[in-house]
Every structure is written in structure tokens, then in C-alpha cells.
Design a protein around this motif. Structure first.
Motif, PDB file in Angstrom:
ATOM      1  N   VAL A  86     110.545  11.327  78.176  1.00  0.00           N
ATOM      2  CA  VAL A  86     112.232  12.038  78.367  1.00  0.00           C
ATOM      3  C   VAL A  86     112.963  12.208  79.800  1.00  0.00           C
ATOM      4  O   VAL A  86     111.999  12.361  80.827  1.00  0.00           O
ATOM      5  N   LEU A 125     113.833   8.839  75.219  1.00  0.00           N
ATOM      6  CA  LEU A 125     114.464  10.165  74.580  1.00  0.00           C
ATOM      7  C   LEU A 125     115.677   9.962  75.829  1.00  0.00           C
ATOM      8  O   LEU A 125     115.352  10.184  77.136  1.00  0.00           O
ATOM      9  N   ASP A 165     120.500  10.009  77.538  1.00  0.00           N
ATOM     10  CA  ASP A 165     121.274  10.226  76.864  1.00  0.00           C
ATOM     11  C   ASP A 165     122.567   9.588  77.241  1.00  0.00           C
ATOM     12  O   ASP A 165     124.226   9.231  76.868  1.00  0.00           O
ATOM     13  N   THR A 186     119.317  15.616  76.611  1.00  0.00           N
ATOM     14  CA  THR A 186     118.352  15.636  77.162  1.00  0.00           C
ATOM     15  C   THR A 186     117.311  16.334  76.899  1.00  0.00           C
ATOM     16  O   THR A 186     116.153  16.394  76.850  1.00  0.00           O
TER      17      THR A 186
END
Length: 488
Positions: free
Chosen positions: A63, A88, A90, A103
Motif C-alpha cells: 500500500v 495499491l 494513486d 490510498t
């Protein structure tokens, strides 16, 4: 397999479990994208969730969180090099990823999705002292009883990032989930507990931690009681009786219509301490009473505070429908955690010395408890390395000075005090009335952990010594522990 074998009673009567239909993998790309409202670039599966690229292992979802001073996007190459199965993010990237607008919000959404998909019994733990140890002990008890189907937050992942991360890591097949919640301002736990939505909410104790921000002990108790706001219908609040704030906690829980289970030495405690005596391994042999009967068990961790912690564990396990006998076995096998009571035999001139690592956190209550335990520890000499206690505000000088009493009661031979706030304690220990037979207690005061390492080296730890290292994490006494526990 033949039809005759399939008709064997052992197969016919094998208990059905709805969890068997749940996926074995933690998340796949489609499920993540649906949970966070993002777009998946590839079809992939992940076995873990991580926000620090240094901790990523094969199969993790990385992440890429974005904060004021740090952007996880910069560490994507490191994460994939360490084995990340996806990220994950952006911003679009070449590798497998889920693209979202934010995120941090996506991580929170993934945590909510993990909580929504499970029928596990969820336990939340907070308190001024002991919450990490109690969380670990509850996990050990329920993992044993469920044969590995328990999940918990690791380390001290107990804040606005750590809690959703810990939730997102919870497998769908979990039978129990144990989550720690911390705070240093009011309303913080309220936000965390509504994410965790516990069936059982535990408060270990109330002590003057973070009093700088909250202003009073009553405000601290009110902030901890926010954990009850997230309790599921029919949930249980587990609270300590041996605190002046028992009634405040009980009223906060009953006002929400939840069941209250208390623990402690008080006669009205639901899980009540009957007896605790020292055991051969340095811990305690504890007998407690509860409505269904009595239980005698061993607590491996030394100290009266761990006797109290064990009652909280028993009350929580009982409230969650767990096995209290398994909890007793788990408590007998627990060792100290890094920075929170881990005990090391270190090589020194003449043989071995004991180093007790309490370097992760400190407040007035935990300082007194660990100093008392050191005083009961057989040793040739007792040495303390004490770091400043943070977030005490205007109360700081009086709380630091008050440590003179438990230091003297513990019969300390050398007190090494670290940090600006410890100057007042150094002056207190230097007063004539705090001298034994006219000889002042040997003390030294410095400002940094690196200076403390040099001073302790100069003092010379020898065989038979017991050394307690304790302070707020920001003081950095973990470096001192690492220095003296490395092969020398």
C-alpha cells in the motif's frame, strides 16, 4: 476414492463448517478493487498487506501511502523487488496494481471489507498500560484453542493507519480477531472502535499516560471508554475493578446498554483474584474465581502487573466464548516481548548478567510496576537505565521526581537517567535524605541513548547484575538494548 470409502462414517459425520467455502487466499485483485472502489490492472492474488517496503515479502500487497513527509510511491521498486504481488496506488504503474484516488482511504475501505466479510469473534483492547501484552496473550490463548484460526494486530499497530492495516490482513476464515487501539487525544479511539466493531472490548487499566493532552485522569478514563462505542449489539465491556475509575468505566458501558464483566482483586469482580504466589520460573501461580468455577494457572511473565493482566485475559477469553484452560496454558508459555519485558542473558566479565528490555514505552504506573519487579529479582547488583516519560505536560516534573521512592524501595545500586525530563529525578535522588547510611545512591544523568551506552560501559556490568532498561520509545533506549545484547 471408492464409493465404499466415501460412505465410511468418519467421512459422513465429518462436521460441516461454512468457513470451508471461504477462499484460502487473503485477497484477489477483483475483491480488492470492489472493496476500495478502484480499478485493477491485472488479475492477481495476495497473501498479505504491507505499508513498509522494507517489510514486504513474497505475495504481499504493498500500500503506497502518501503522507506529509513521505510518499510510498517512491518505494514501489523496493516493494516489488522484495516480492510484492501487487500494489495499491494513486498513480498508474507498469506492474500489477489497484488504482485509487486516495490510498489512505482505500486502506480504510479494505479494512472495513475484511471486517464485513468475517463472522469471527472480535476483541478490542485498549488501556493506559499493558494493552500490547494483553492483546498478545489473548491471541496466544485463542490461537491455541482454535488451532491457528486467530488473527491479531502485530507490534503496536494501534493507530489510524495500523488498525485498518491489521483489519485488512485478517483472513476470511478467522475464528477470532484481536485488535489493539491506542490514543493520545480524545475521540481517537472512537474512530478506531467503529472500524473494529468488537464483540468484546477490554480496558486493561487507567494510568497517567498522555495526561499532557487530556488534562486529567477522568479525561483519560473517558477517552479509553470510547472503545465501548463500537461494540456490536450484545457485546461485552471488560473493565478493571482495582482502579478509582471503575464506576466511571462501568457507567460509560451500561449507558450504551452493553454487558459489563469486571476483573481484579475486589470482592465484586466477575473474574476475581483469589491468590497469587511466586512460581519456580519467576512468574506467578494464580488462582481466580468466576461464575462457573475456579481456575489455577501459571503466568510466566514476572510481576504483580502481569497477575492483573492475566485476569483481563481470562475475562476476555471467557466473554469471547474461548477456552480458559487453553488461556492458562498460553500464559504459562508466554515470553516477554521486544521492548516490553523481554529478558536477555548477556555476556559480561565473569559470566552472565540479566538485561530486561522495557525500552518501548513508559509512564508512571508502568515505571513503578517494573521497578518493583526488579526489586524482587535476585541479583548481585540492580542497575536501572531510565528514559524520560513523555506526554506528561505540566505533570511531568512531579511524576519524574516521584520515581525516587520506587527506585529506593527496589534497592537500586546504580541509576542511569536519560533525557531532559529526568534532571528533576537526578536532583531528587541526590538529596541527603535519599542516601543510605550517608552514602548517596550512585547516579548519572545524560541526554541521549548514545551517551547512556558510554556511561553504562564505563560503569561496567558484571556477572550476576540485573539491568532494567525502560523509557518512552522516543528516547531511543532500544539502541542501548541492541548494543548490550549483541554478541560482544
Amino acid at each position: 476414492m471408492s464409493a465404499a470409502i466415501l460412505r465410511h462414517p468418519a467421512y459422513v459425520e465429518w462436521p460441516a463448517d461454512a468457513r470451508d467455502r471461504l477462499p484460502l487466499t487473503l485477497w484477489n485483485a477483483k475483491a480488492i478493487a470492489e472493496a476500495v472502489g478502484g480499478v485493477a490492472s491485472h488479475d492477481f492474488q495476495v497473501a498479505g498487506v504491507e505499508m513498509d517496503s522494507r517489510d514486504v515479502i513474497n505475495g504481499d500487497l504493498f500500500v503506497a501511502l502518501k503522507g506529509e513527509a513521505m510518499d510510498g510511491y517512491r518505494f514501489l521498486d523496493k516493494a516489488f523487488a522484495n516480492g510484492a504481488a501487487g500494489a495499491l496506488v494513486d498513480r498508474p504503474i507498469d506492474g500489477p496494481h489497484i488504482l485509487v484516488d486516495d490510498t489512505t482511504r482505500a486502506l480504510e475501505a479494505l479494512g472495513r471489507a475484511a471486517r464485513n466479510r468475517t463472522d469471527a469473534k472480535i476483541i478490542g483492547v485498549t488501556g493506559s498500560v499493558g494493552k500490547t501484552g494483553v492483546k498478545e496473550a489473548i491471541f496466544a490463548a485463542l490461537e491455541r484453542a482454535s488451532r491457528g484460526a486467530a488473527h491479531r494486530s502485530v507490534k503496536s499497530y494501534n493507530n489510524h493507519v495500523g488498525v485498518p492495516l491489521s483489519l485488512a490482513r485478517m483472513p476470511a476464515r478467522s475464528r477470532f480477531g484481536i485488535f489493539e487501539m491506542g490514543m493520545n487525544h480524545s475521540s481517537e479511539i472512537a474512530g478506531l472502535t467503529t472500524q473494529v466493531r468488537p464483540h468484546v472490548a477490554v480496558i486493561t487499566t487507567i494510568a497517567p499516560a498522555h495526561i499532557e493532552n487530556l488534562g486529567s485522569m477522568e479525561a483519560i478514563a473517558a477517552a479509553k471508554a470510547e472503545i465501548f462505542l463500537g461494540l456490536e449489539p450484545g457485546g461485552t465491556a471488560v473493565i478493571p475493578t482495582d482502579t478509582p475509575h471503575y464506576e466511571q468505566l462501568r457507567e460509560a458501558a451500561t449507558a450504551l446498554g452493553v454487558k459489563v464483566v469486571s476483573f481484579g482483586a475486589s470482592r465484586h469482580a466477575d473474574v476475581r483474584l483469589l491468590d497469587a504466589i511466586p512460581s519456580a520460573n519467576g512468574g506467578s501461580l494464580v488462582t481466580c474465581e468466576f461464575p462457573e468455577g475456579r481456575l489455577c494457572y501459571t503466568v510466566a511473565e514476572p510481576g504483580e502487573h502481569w497477575v492483573a493482566n492475566s485476569l483481563a485475559v481470562m475475562a476476555a477469553v471467557r466473554a469471547a466464548g474461548g477456552d480458559m484452560a487453553a488461556a492458562g496454558l498460553a500464559l504459562a508459555e508466554m515470553g516477554g516481548l521486544k521492548g516490553r519485558g523481554a529478558r536477555h542473558g548477556i555476556d559480561v566479565p565473569g559470566g552472565k548478567a540479566l538485561l530486561i528490555d522495557e525500552s518501548y514505552n513508559a509512564n508512571p504506573a508502568s515505571m513503578r510496576a517494573t521497578l518493583a519487579q526488579l526489586g524482587a529479582t535476585p541479583s548481585a547488583r540492580r542497575i536501572v537505565v531510565l528514559g524520560s516519560m513523555k506526554e506528561l505536560g505540566d505533570f511531568g516534573p512531579q511524576f519524574h521526581a516521584a520515581l525516587a521512592e520506587p527506585i529506593l524501595a527496589a534497592d537500586i545500586d546504580y541509576a542511569l537517567l536519560v533525557g531532559d525530563e529526568m534532571a528533576v529525578l537526578a536532583r531528587e535522588l541526590g538529596k541527603p535524605q535519599n542516601s543510605a547510611l550517608g552514602k548517596p545512591l550512585a547516579t548519572a544523568h545524560c541526554l541521549t541513548a548514545d551517551e547512556a551506552i558510554e556511561l553504562l560501559d564505563d560503569f561496567g556490568v558484571v556477572a550476576g547484575d540485573a539491568v532494567l532498561v525502560k523509557g518512552s520509545n522516543s528516547v531511543g533506549l532500544g539502541r542501548l538494548v541492541d548494543h548490550f545484547t549483541r554478541a560482544r
